[in-house]
Design a protein around this motif. Structure first.
Motif, PDB file in Angstrom:
ATOM      1  N   ALA A  28      43.293  28.973   0.899  1.00  0.00           N
ATOM      2  CA  ALA A  28      43.957  29.944   1.780  1.00  0.00           C
ATOM      3  C   ALA A  28      44.393  31.168   0.996  1.00  0.00           C
ATOM      4  CB  ALA A  28      45.157  29.288   2.464  1.00  0.00           C
ATOM      5  N   HIS A  29      44.876  30.943  -0.222  1.00  0.00           N
ATOM      6  CA  HIS A  29      45.327  32.057  -1.067  1.00  0.00           C
ATOM      7  C   HIS A  29      44.147  32.892  -1.561  1.00  0.00           C
ATOM      8  CE1 HIS A  29      47.763  34.289  -3.915  1.00  0.00           C
ATOM      9  NE2 HIS A  29      46.897  33.985  -4.859  1.00  0.00           N
ATOM     10  N   LEU A  30      43.076  32.226  -1.954  1.00  0.00           N
ATOM     11  CA  LEU A  30      41.909  32.932  -2.510  1.00  0.00           C
ATOM     12  C   LEU A  30      41.152  33.725  -1.451  1.00  0.00           C
ATOM     13  CD1 LEU A  30      40.455  30.167  -4.862  1.00  0.00           C
ATOM     14  CD2 LEU A  30      41.458  32.334  -5.585  1.00  0.00           C
ATOM     15  N   HIS A  31      41.072  33.170  -0.232  1.00  0.00           N
ATOM     16  CA  HIS A  31      40.186  33.766   0.780  1.00  0.00           C
ATOM     17  C   HIS A  31      40.897  34.174   2.072  1.00  0.00           C
ATOM     18  CE1 HIS A  31      36.645  32.721  -1.605  1.00  0.00           C
ATOM     19  NE2 HIS A  31      37.182  31.535  -1.807  1.00  0.00           N
ATOM     20  N   ASN A  32      42.233  34.155   2.056  1.00  0.00           N
ATOM     21  CA  ASN A  32      43.018  34.574   3.226  1.00  0.00           C
ATOM     22  C   ASN A  32      42.593  33.804   4.473  1.00  0.00           C
ATOM     23  OD1 ASN A  32      44.945  35.968   4.680  1.00  0.00           O
ATOM     24  ND2 ASN A  32      43.606  37.704   5.095  1.00  0.00           N
ATOM     25  N   CYS A  33      42.645  32.485   4.396  1.00  0.00           N
ATOM     26  CA  CYS A  33      42.226  31.625   5.500  1.00  0.00           C
ATOM     27  C   CYS A  33      43.432  30.936   6.141  1.00  0.00           C
ATOM     28  CB  CYS A  33      41.264  30.549   5.001  1.00  0.00           C
ATOM     29  SG  CYS A  33      39.729  31.183   4.300  1.00  0.00           S
TER      30      CYS A  33
END
Length: 255
Positions: free
Chosen positions: A172-177
């Motif tokens: 979620a942090h890496l890819h804004n999911c």
């Protein structure tokens, strides 16, 4: 400097009438300065944050000062209209209510979004115009999770679920999911991507993080399926079902 005797904040004349002092605007500025600073900083952080949940929380804090600011301006310009505290109290109530709702909407074990929040999020995203964005849904399932619970116990099972949650938070942090626990040992990730932007980096990062050794835990694996939203997937169960189909194809390959 600001007392009744110096008439800094207010004056009461011989007839008992109240009048504003020259320093009253500075008094409100001092009261409001920290709230205003907090809102400006939260607004900046909401744009910088990559995590969907953090973005929402920062936006709530950024909007916190709007009502106090408006009511302070009104109170400074209209005599005998004391509404600043009302605006401040209402803003506190809105922020408190949001964070209380967040507690209700989180999965008790993992502290990530529950199924209800997933439905709300997907409903919003599926209604939006996707001319500029593609919407992807990943469905994850722990392989042979019942066997893990039966042979090693539910405490170990919960530890594995929490480890998977940590991995999803990294994604979620890496890819804004958007991430959520769908139920039991199933998790869902929802990602938006620009048109023609590859979704492979998300899938590759998931595989990389799951292939790393997890100290203190027994070996476990997950099956992953994903689907890209289109108009034929016009309601949520159908969208999830398509990802579920590919997840079970992945699971069957391992058997």
């Amino acid at each position: 400097m600001v007392s009744y005797w110096t008439h800094g904040l207010f004056i009461i004349d011989q007839a008992g009438n109240y009048h504003r002092g020259k320093l009253l605007p500075f008094y409100f500025l001092i009261l409001f300065a920290y709230i205003l600073y907090l809102s400006i900083k939260a607004g900046y952080l909401s744009k910088k944050a990559k995590n969907y949940l953090y973005q929402k929380e920062y936006k709530v804090i950024a909007r916190f000062s709007f009502l106090p600011f408006i009511t302070a301006l009104i109170q400074m310009t209209v005599d005998h209209l004391l509404i600043f505290n009302l605006g401040l109290t209402y803003s506190i109530f809105i922020a408190y209510n949001y964070f209380q709702q967040n507690l209700i909407s989180l999965d008790p074990l993992t502290k990530i979004n529950n199924r209800e929040q997933l439905d709300i999020y997907l409903t919003t995203k599926m209604k939006e115009n996707h001319q500029k964005k593609d919407l992807y849904l990943f469905l994850l399932d722990i392989d042979q999770f019942k066997k893990i619970n039966d042979e090693l116990g539910h405490v170990v099972g919960d530890q594995i679920i929490l480890k998977i949650t940590d991995i999803l938070k990294q994604i979620a942090h890496l890819h804004n999911c958007f991430i959520s626990r769908y139920g039991g040992d199933e998790f869902i990730i929802v990602c938006e991507r620009d048109k023609n932007e590859e979704i492979a980096p998300v899938f590759n990062d998931l595989q990389r993080l799951f292939q790393q050794s997890h100290e203190g835990l027994p070996d476990f694996s997950v099956s992953i399926g994903y689907a890209k939203y289109d108009e034929s997937l016009n309601y949520i169960p159908k969208f999830i079902e398509k990802a579920d189909h590919y997840m079970y194809l992945n699971k069957n390959v391992k058997k």
